[in-house]
Design a protein around this motif. Structure first.
Motif, PDB file in Angstrom:
ATOM      1  N   ILE A 164       0.938  -1.224   0.392  1.00 31.02           N
ATOM      2  CA  ILE A 164      -0.257  -0.380   0.002  1.00 31.02           C
ATOM      3  C   ILE A 164       0.553   0.906  -0.237  1.00 31.02           C
ATOM      4  N   VAL A 165       1.541   1.512   0.703  1.00 30.50           N
ATOM      5  CA  VAL A 165       3.400   2.519   0.854  1.00 30.50           C
ATOM      6  C   VAL A 165       3.472   2.459  -0.281  1.00 30.50           C
ATOM      7  N   LEU A 166       4.194   1.346  -1.161  1.00 34.12           N
ATOM      8  CA  LEU A 166       4.770   1.297  -2.711  1.00 34.12           C
ATOM      9  C   LEU A 166       3.518   1.815  -3.163  1.00 34.12           C
ATOM     10  N   LEU A 167       1.994   2.459  -3.726  1.00 35.32           N
ATOM     11  CA  LEU A 167       1.487   2.345  -4.400  1.00 35.32           C
ATOM     12  C   LEU A 167       0.834   3.794  -3.950  1.00 35.32           C
ATOM     13  N   LEU A 168       0.953   3.873  -3.141  1.00 39.88           N
ATOM     14  CA  LEU A 168       0.868   5.829  -2.729  1.00 39.88           C
ATOM     15  C   LEU A 168       2.675   6.842  -3.048  1.00 39.88           C
ATOM     16  N   MET A 169       3.247   5.818  -3.580  1.00 43.12           N
ATOM     17  CA  MET A 169       4.835   6.442  -3.422  1.00 43.12           C
ATOM     18  C   MET A 169       5.138   7.316  -5.615  1.00 43.12           C
ATOM     19  N   PRO A 170       5.911   7.846  -4.892  1.00 46.04           N
ATOM     20  CA  PRO A 170       6.308   7.968  -6.822  1.00 46.04           C
ATOM     21  C   PRO A 170       6.305   6.962  -7.563  1.00 46.04           C
TER      22      PRO A 170
END
Length: 402
Positions: free
Chosen positions: A177-183
């Motif tokens: 989920i965090v990776l999905l929100l990152m650039p």
């Protein structure tokens, strides 16, 4: 409906009555006639949809000459599919209760597969990975609930292992989920970090206690999934024949491709099932078994990619692919060679009796790669090499027994 009763093993699962709710306890590794259940087979078939989507995207990318992007996208998509299947399979081998909550949790995982499949086209080219990751999270949340349920029915080391599995799943899914929100620039390094984290969960959770998976059941499950992946090649060969019928001028190129594809898949099936791998698994420790299970990522992935390569070869033969004949041939020979190498490395070599037998599959892989230089005859020649490999293997096996 709310009564809790102890789980008792009653064999393969095909003839078991479905209880409303039973206490989830580990099944015995010594069960007789343990086979795949209808629910497991249905679960596998749902993965065909997603695997087919990945294959279609790989065909399009390679046919347009986007080799690096196509292979990278395929590896990402196939990793998610393979890993979700692997986790379900090993959990089911140890804790399949086939009751109402278990079936509902499995159906939820299937829904996750379908959502993931819907997101494959956008995830493949990197335009939007949201749908694919949401589908993956659905699968993983359902599995987390299964592990928590297993923990509630166990005690001691078994309970700790189940809780560690659940905790590991939650942590890694939060990472996705965090990776999905990152650039977008963080995607490639983040993917590899999370991939390693995913693979580490079983190794960490089972370092002090091994879940009681069933060797024959696991061997059958992996064999069935191999068949499903090889089935993509049969579909591709059918497309070659259909194209030959419709485009008579290209039939002299398409029919040999179809024949070569069929020979490759028949030989691959023969080679994979030539050894009683459950005997090897039953005698190995956790590290060797994990390596065998993890190594099948390349076995499954290359098996499915052979079918995609056949379709690329067909498109090139009829002039619809914007690549050379050499590249189209390589789309078949490279995954076919990879299949031979990884089946030998992870699977067959444990049963070879001497250096001659050990050399058969590696040499065959080299010869299949050499067929890439044969132009439009690359696929049929690779098929003949694969069939010849089976013949040599059978001959050596007969020699060993005489």
């Amino acid at each position: 409906m709310g009564t809790m009763t102890e789980h008792t093993s009653t064999g393969a699962g095909h003839g078991r009555a479905v209880m409303p709710i039973i206490r989830m306890r580990a099944r015995s590794r010594d069960e007789n006639h343990r086979a795949s259940t209808p629910l497991e087979l249905f679960f596998d078939l749902c993965f065909v949809v997603a695997a087919a989507q990945a294959g279609v995207q790989l065909v399009h990318a390679v046919a347009e000459g986007h080799y690096v992007d196509g292979i990278a996208g395929y590896m990402f998509v196939f990793f998610a599919l393979w890993w979700a299947w692997v986790n379900f399979t090993w959990f089911a081998s140890a804790y399949d209760t086939d009751d109402v909550p278990y079936r509902i949790a499995t159906f939820v995982q299937i829904c996750g597969v379908l959502v993931f499949a819907a997101g494959i086209p956008d995830a493949f080219d990197g335009t939007d990975r949201t749908t694919a990751i949401v589908g993956y999270l659905i699968m993983r949340i359902a599995l987390t609930c299964q592990w928590l349920r297993a923990a509630s029915g166990e005690s001691g080391a078994a309970r700790t292992t189940a809780l560690q599995y659940a905790a590991g799943l939650v942590i890694v899914q939060a990472g996705w989920i965090v990776l999905l929100l990152m650039p977008a620039s963080a995607w490639i390094p983040g993917f590899f970090v999370l991939m390693i984290a995913e693979l580490a969960v079983p190794a960490i959770a089972e370092r002090n206690h091994q879940t009681p998976w069933h060797p024959q059941h696991i061997a059958e499950r992996y064999g069935l999934f191999t068949i499903i992946m090889l089935g993509e090649t049969i579909a591709a060969a059918t497309i070659a024949v259909q194209s030959g019928i419709r485009d008579f001028d290209a039939a002299d190129l398409l029919i040999p491709i179809a024949v070569g594809g069929v020979l490759i898949v028949f030989s691959a099936l023969w080679i994979y099932f030539a050894v009683p791998i459950h005997e090897y698994l039953a005698d190995q420790g956790n590290r060797a078994v994990l390596l065998w299970g993890y190594g099948h990522y390349f076995v499954f992935g290359s098996a499915a990619a052979i079918g995609a390569g056949i379709e690329v070869a067909v498109e090139e033969a009829v002039g619809e692919a914007h690549i050379s004949t050499f590249a189209a041939s390589a789309a078949v020979t490279i995954p076919a060679a990879m299949f031979l190498i990884f089946v030998w490395l992870m699977h067959s070599r444990h049963f070879k009796r001497d250096r001659i037998e050990q050399a058969v599959l590696p040499v065959a892989a080299i010869l299949v790669l050499a067929c890439t230089f044969a132009g439009h005859w690359a696929v049929p020649l690779a098929g003949l090499v694969a069939a010849g490999t089976v013949g040599v293997g059978v001959g050596l096996s007969t020699r060993s027994k005489s």
